[in-house]
Design an enzyme around this catalytic site. Structure first.
Site, PDB file in Angstrom:
ATOM      1  N   SER A 327       0.805  -1.207   0.000  1.00  0.00           N
ATOM      2  CA  SER A 327       0.000   0.000   0.000  1.00  0.00           C
ATOM      3  C   SER A 327       0.851   1.276   0.000  1.00  0.00           C
ATOM      4  O   SER A 327       1.532   1.563  -0.980  1.00  0.00           O
ATOM      5  CB  SER A 327      -0.966  -0.034   1.194  1.00  0.00           C
ATOM      6  OG  SER A 327      -1.964   0.952   1.088  1.00  0.00           O
ATOM      7  N   ASP A 338      10.129   5.667 -10.176  1.00  0.00           N
ATOM      8  CA  ASP A 338       9.761   6.317 -11.437  1.00  0.00           C
ATOM      9  C   ASP A 338      10.418   7.678 -11.586  1.00  0.00           C
ATOM     10  O   ASP A 338      10.690   8.117 -12.710  1.00  0.00           O
ATOM     11  CB  ASP A 338       8.236   6.472 -11.516  1.00  0.00           C
ATOM     12  CG  ASP A 338       7.547   5.204 -11.986  1.00  0.00           C
ATOM     13  OD1 ASP A 338       8.238   4.159 -12.072  1.00  0.00           O
ATOM     14  OD2 ASP A 338       6.331   5.242 -12.240  1.00  0.00           O
ATOM     15  N   LYS A 352      -0.928  -4.113  -3.135  1.00  0.00           N
ATOM     16  CA  LYS A 352      -2.176  -3.426  -2.751  1.00  0.00           C
ATOM     17  C   LYS A 352      -2.123  -2.005  -3.298  1.00  0.00           C
ATOM     18  O   LYS A 352      -1.537  -1.121  -2.694  1.00  0.00           O
ATOM     19  CB  LYS A 352      -2.363  -3.394  -1.235  1.00  0.00           C
ATOM     20  CG  LYS A 352      -3.676  -2.708  -0.842  1.00  0.00           C
ATOM     21  CD  LYS A 352      -3.811  -2.546   0.652  1.00  0.00           C
ATOM     22  CE  LYS A 352      -5.110  -1.819   0.993  1.00  0.00           C
ATOM     23  NZ  LYS A 352      -5.109  -0.400   0.547  1.00  0.00           N
TER      24      LYS A 352
END
Length: 483
Positions: A327, A338, A352
């Site tokens: 999560s 990224d 998740k």
């Protein structure tokens, strides 16, 4: 034996009452939306001004209620029946939507505040036993002599075998000054301690130097105080000598508050950098969340990232993850990966990638349900996939290690939105936090080697990690806050 059918006239009357009840929930949802608009740390669901009820299904529910009330062998409690009906509706949605009773709502309050009342230990499930990972410094548990490795067998006379860690945490919580009777075993010896509960801070951030010039920062979970605690740790590092490398350890981090995750990512990313995007059906559920105070700062609170040393956004960085990083931990790892801000080391994360909203129902209950999926800045979907590390380092495995379940293994998990099948990942052992910082901690050694190439990390580093191992553990229980 015959049963009495519920009369349509009564169903119509009760259906109208339920419709009126649904309308009373709309202001609650709108109030939650207003709060989220001020600090939109996560998309929040809203109720429509009017709702067309499925008459046939409502009548079926009311017919079942009437049959139970008239024919059940015992006395059926109305509140229990309707709470169960709401819980059933939510559990049918996905693995993370649920009805929240008073205990659940109080757990959420503790998570949001970062403060709790308990005895001050971190525990984890180890082969169906509750093993102490660490004690909070100067806590009642530490003063009573509880140590890492102790097995907690009972609390107030209730055996803990088979109970989830969240239930164990709740049993250790209580009012200040109350006494918890704790049964323990260690090395075949048993003892019972009477420990007085006290107000404590849920310390989710711990920092040590992993090698000369390389700091190791572990985040156990994302709570209300995590951003401020991380900022304090970074300022303390600056006061000694700015490190040339950081290891951000998110292994076994079950996630937590989205706003806390944004503040953690924001400590290492430039202002206004995209952290994640959210996509959902409700108005306001589609959003691009950036490093901006409005996404992590609560109204009336100071900006925890203000005044951070400039080096925090340029220092060489590695992030440690494993199959139990979930999560909010995945959100941070994906954003730093990224953004080409960090090298991610370890194994595929849990997967998740959904955001839940909590809306109160009355004073002592609420509903939590999924309102959006989140995606990394480059559009990678986390849900049922997870974050793939740049450098794969599998943990050392023992023959009797329990294999880890992932999001895609959960019954009724939310499927990926982009039409791609859930990631198929080889099951790996569930790592114990007790292994972090030992000479078997291959992931940490790899991270340090990436940050300080050419430096000798052999026995010297292993010795340092072993010596610091017990000091590293933050005082919080898994997923449910510290007991």
């Amino acid at each position: 034996m015959t049963s009495t059918m519920h009369r349509p006239t009564t169903a119509t009357t009760l259906a109208a009452a339920i419709a009126a009840f649904v309308m009373t929930c709309a202001p609650l949802a709108r109030a939650a939306d207003a709060a989220a608009a001020a600090t939109p740390t996560a998309p929040t669901a809203s109720a429509a001004p009017a709702l067309a009820l499925p008459q046939a299904e409502v009548e079926k529910l009311l017919q079942a209620y009437a049959l139970i009330k008239q024919n059940y062998v015992g006395q059926a409690d109305d509140k229990k029946l309707f709470d169960g009906a709401i819980a059933g509706m939510l559990s049918s949605l996905d693995a993370h939507s649920q009805y929240m009773n008073g205990e659940d709502m109080r757990d959420l309050d503790r998570e949001n505040s970062g403060e709790y009342v308990g005895i001050g230990i971190e525990v984890e499930v180890d082969q169906n036993r509750m093993r102490v990972v660490s004690t909070t410094e100067n806590s009642p548990a530490a003063r009573a002599g509880i140590q890492a490795g102790d097995i907690v067998t009972a609390i107030d006379g209730v055996a803990l075998a088979g109970l989830p860690s969240s239930d164990v945490a709740r049993r250790m919580h209580g009012a200040p000054g109350t006494v918890a009777t704790v049964g323990l075993t260690h090395g075949g010896k048993t003892r019972t301690l009477r420990i007085t509960r006290a107000p404590l801070h849920n310390a989710t951030v711990a920092t040590r130097m992993a090698a000369p010039g390389v700091a190791w920062i572990r985040i156990a979970e994302f709570g209300g105080a995590t951003g401020a605690d991380l900022a304090a740790a970074l300022r303390k590092l600056d006061g000694k000598a700015a490190p040339r490398g950081l290891v951000l350890d998110l292994r076994n981090d079950p996630g937590g508050l989205v706003g806390a995750a944004v503040s953690v990512a924001g400590a290492f990313l430039a202002p206004d950098t995209v952290v994640f995007t959210a996509r959902g059906n409700a108005p306001g559920a589609n959003a691009t969340v950036t490093v901006n105070p409005r996404y992590y700062r609560q109204a009336g609170e100071a900006d925890v990232l203000a005044g951070l040393p400039a080096w925090t956004r340029t220092v060489s960085l590695t992030v440690l993850v494993n199959g139990a990083s979930a999560s909010a931990a995945e959100l941070v790892a994906g954003a730093l990966q990224d953004g080409h801000r960090a090298t991610v080391v370890g194994t595929q994360t849990f997967g998740k990638g959904s955001i839940q909203s909590v809306i109160p129902l009355g004073e002592d209950s609420g509903i939590k349900f999924t309102v959006a999926r989140y995606f990394t800045p480059n559009g990678h979907e986390i849900q049922a996939h997870g974050v793939t590390p740049d450098v794969v380092v599998a943990p050392a495995a023992a023959a009797d290690d329990e294999l880890l379940l992932r999001e895609a293994d959960l019954a009724n998990h939310l499927p990926p939105a982009q039409g791609t099948p859930a990631a198929t990942v080889k099951r790996e052992p569930l790592e114990s936090t007790r292994s972090f910082g030992t000479r078997d901690d291959k992931a940490l050694k790899t991270a340090v080697a990436l940050l300080a190439p050419g430096q000798e990390h052999g026995a010297t580093l292993a010795g340092l990690l072993h010596r610091w191992r017990e000091e590293l553990r933050p005082g919080s229980a898994l997923a449910a806050g510290s007991p």
